[in-house]
Write an enzyme that holds these catalytic residues in place. Structure first.
Site, PDB file in Angstrom:
ATOM      1  N   LYS A  78       0.844  -1.197   0.000  1.00  0.00           N
ATOM      2  CA  LYS A  78       0.000   0.000   0.000  1.00  0.00           C
ATOM      3  C   LYS A  78       0.876   1.242   0.000  1.00  0.00           C
ATOM      4  O   LYS A  78       1.898   1.299   0.696  1.00  0.00           O
ATOM      5  CB  LYS A  78      -0.902  -0.026   1.237  1.00  0.00           C
ATOM      6  CG  LYS A  78      -1.938   1.095   1.280  1.00  0.00           C
ATOM      7  CD  LYS A  78      -2.841   0.966   2.506  1.00  0.00           C
ATOM      8  CE  LYS A  78      -3.944   2.021   2.507  1.00  0.00           C
ATOM      9  NZ  LYS A  78      -4.855   1.898   3.662  1.00  0.00           N
ATOM     10  N   SER A 161      -9.801   1.985   2.529  1.00  0.00           N
ATOM     11  CA  SER A 161      -8.891   2.712   1.666  1.00  0.00           C
ATOM     12  C   SER A 161      -7.866   1.818   0.961  1.00  0.00           C
ATOM     13  O   SER A 161      -7.239   2.247   0.000  1.00  0.00           O
ATOM     14  CB  SER A 161      -8.143   3.769   2.468  1.00  0.00           C
ATOM     15  OG  SER A 161      -7.318   3.159   3.451  1.00  0.00           O
ATOM     16  N   SER A 185     -10.151  -0.198   6.738  1.00  0.00           N
ATOM     17  CA  SER A 185      -9.522  -0.118   5.417  1.00  0.00           C
ATOM     18  C   SER A 185      -8.878  -1.382   4.896  1.00  0.00           C
ATOM     19  O   SER A 185      -8.506  -1.433   3.723  1.00  0.00           O
ATOM     20  CB  SER A 185      -8.473   0.985   5.412  1.00  0.00           C
ATOM     21  OG  SER A 185      -9.109   2.205   5.193  1.00  0.00           O
TER      22      SER A 185
HETATM   23  N1  GLN Z   1     -13.283   4.547   5.811  1.00  0.00           N
HETATM   24  C1  GLN Z   1     -12.644   4.908   7.041  1.00  0.00           C
HETATM   25  C2  GLN Z   1     -12.124   6.318   6.939  1.00  0.00           C
HETATM   26  O1  GLN Z   1     -12.278   6.889   5.929  1.00  0.00           O
HETATM   27  C3  GLN Z   1     -11.560   3.962   7.388  1.00  0.00           C
HETATM   28  C4  GLN Z   1     -10.320   4.216   6.632  1.00  0.00           C
HETATM   29  C5  GLN Z   1      -9.173   3.421   7.131  1.00  0.00           C
HETATM   30  O2  GLN Z   1      -9.333   2.431   7.832  1.00  0.00           O
HETATM   31  N2  GLN Z   1      -7.991   3.906   6.827  1.00  0.00           N
HETATM   32  O3  GLN Z   1     -11.578   6.857   7.843  1.00  0.00           O
END
Ligand code: GLN
Length: 495
Positions: A78, A161, A185
């Site tokens: 990532k 994400s 995410s």
């Molecule tokens: N969708 C959540 C956010 O936007 C989780 C994102 C994540 O786990 N990095 O914060």
């Protein structure tokens, strides 16, 4: 079986035994990366480095050396994780030199600890996976370098994400990728792409070299094509790191061995709040079938309640944004990446750089977080959210006196169409309803392919989430592997 379908463990044992060269393994992945380039899952392919690394492994293999547990396994990383001399931008323009092109992104002089450990285990870094900018998002639509398309249906989002990591594994490019999970995410894109994703307990895995989002929540974890592969990758990356003081010294479990254990007698809790209004009936059906299967395998299914579940989203989006507003202050046009220079005016340089470099969602979060932390509102918002966090943690503590693991949906729906929720941030945040509470409580979680939901003629994967108390990852692997062994979905791949 096509070339790209080998699991982590199959691939490693073929490379260890000399049946497949590390070079072929990398060539297969590189070929596949090209074939799937329209998905936009990878921001960068480290072709030369990967081939050179593979050649070195093959040479060691020929000399009779025993290669590591991830011998020749190509892995996508990532873009939030630092890889030496390789563009690293957390999918943000603010980390590019020219404010536009990914190829001008900041190149760290060091590997994140997790990357270093993968390399020590003889895995091969194949490239950088696309993501929502600074890991803020649930659909990968917030990447500054374009949305990732879901391999099962390219008109839909892959989740976020870590959408690039999930898509890369689902499309058979690499059997493993690293993601990061702050509020879902890893688990949510795993669910939408039909792969396995593990969010380790808070403190299980080092975050040295992870670009921070919410520091009381962030964890790095594996996304893989099967459960055992996730166990092996976690085994390699978990454990204390003297470069990350938040990384725990709690002993690391035996995750692959845990995949072999029986689930007879294990107590599996079903939290009733996770099966209430808002859950799509088709998703509920899929999860119910998994529960029935676990019962048939001898698990004891118990009802539990997590009464503060409904406050999870509000608490999470206050705490995560507050922490993000502080973490992202380092992107100031001076230390890294982009600088929009203003003659002799530091404040304006900051303003203009951040104004030009950050995307709309990141700006929204910085503003929300700064507001929640400001003197007049700290008690009303941030502190209140912290109190709610404690209540949520207490709910889980109580539930885990009655159950060894909890089973829930990972997301209320299957992958939604690209563009469906972009105009309504609140709607997007609600997609995280089943993933954020575990993050607030620091639990261990896994998402495993559970079944499919039919949308028109396309089949869309649905994942099931299992949760365990902090540092009880072994239990997750036991239950996930037991389901996977009997699951009818494991061999179905996107076309
Ligand atoms: N969708 C959540 C956010 O936007 C989780 C994102 C994540 O786990 N990095 O914060």
């Amino acid at each position: 079986m096509t070339d790209g379908d080998r699991s982590v463990c199959q691939l490693a044992s073929e490379v260890q035994s000399g049946k497949l060269s590390a070079t072929s393994s990398v060539e297969i992945a590189l070929g596949r990366a090209e074939e799937i380039s329209s998905l936009n899952a990878l921001l960068w392919v480290s072709k030369e480095e990967a081939l050179a690394h593979a050649a070195a492994l093959d040479e060691r293999q020929r000399r009779g050396e025993t290669l590591g547990p991830l011998a020749g396994v190509p892995i996508a990383i990532k873009d939030a994780l630092c890889v030496t001399d390789t563009p690293t931008a957390a999918a943000s323009k603010v980390l590019t030199q020219d404010g536009k092109n990914y190829s001008t992104a900041w190149r760290p002089g060091y590997d994140a600890t997790v990357v270093e450990r993968l390399r020590k285990a003889d895995a091969i870094v194949i490239g950088k996976a696309n993501m929502d900018e600074f890991a803020m998002g649930s659909s990968n639509e917030n990447s500054a370098f374009g949305v990732v398309k879901n391999p099962w249906d390219p008109t839909r989002i892959p989740g976020g994400s870590s959408g690039g990591s999930a898509a890369c594994v689902a499309a058979g490019c690499t059997p493993a990728a690293l993601g990061s999970d702050t509020g879902g995410s890893i688990r949510q894109p795993a669910s939408h792409c039909g792969v396995v994703g593990v969010k380790p307990s808070y403190g299980r895995v080092s975050r040295f070299g992870l670009i921070a989002y919410g520091s009381s929540l962030d964890q790095v974890g594996p996304m893989t094509s099967d459960v055992r592969g996730a166990a092996r990758v976690l085994q390699v990356i978990a454990g204390p790191d003297n470069r990350d003081s938040t990384c725990s010294t709690e002993p690391v479990g035996q995750y692959e061995q845990a995949c072999e254990r029986e689930i007879r007698g294990l107590r599996v809790g079903v939290p009733r709040e996770y099966f209430a209004e808002g859950l799509e009936p088709a998703v509920r059906e899929v999860i119910t079938r998994v529960i029935d299967n676990l019962r048939a395998q001898g698990a004891q299914i118990v009802d539990v309640s997590l009464p503060h579940t409904q406050y999870g989203i509000s608490a999470y989006y206050l705490i995560a944004t507050a922490e993000a507003s502080s973490n992202l202050s380092r992107f100031d046009g001076v230390r890294f990446g982009l600088r929009v220079q203003q003659q002799n005016d530091l404040a304006r340089t900051y303003e203009q750089t951040r104004g030009a470099g950050f995307g709309a969602e990141v700006k929204r979060r910085i503003m929300l977080g700064t507001y929640a932390l400001s003197a007049g509102y700290y008690d009303a918002y941030y502190q209140k959210a912290q109190r709610v966090r404690t209540l949520i943690r207490n709910d889980f503590d109580l539930a885990f006196t009655r159950a060894d693991v909890l089973i829930t949906p990972a997301s209320p729906t299957a992958a939604f169409p690209i563009g469906e929720k972009t105009s309504d941030p609140l709607k997007m945040y609600l997609a995280d309803v089943y993933s954020v509470p575990a993050s607030l409580a620091g639990l261990a979680g896994i998402c495993v392919p559970a079944g499919f939901e039919a949308q028109a003629e396309k089949r869309l994967p649905v994942g099931v989430q299992l949760l365990a108390p902090p540092f009880a990852e072994e239990r997750l692997f036991t239950v996930a592997a037991a389901w996977e062994r009997e699951s009818p979905v494991r061999s179905v791949r996107p076309t």
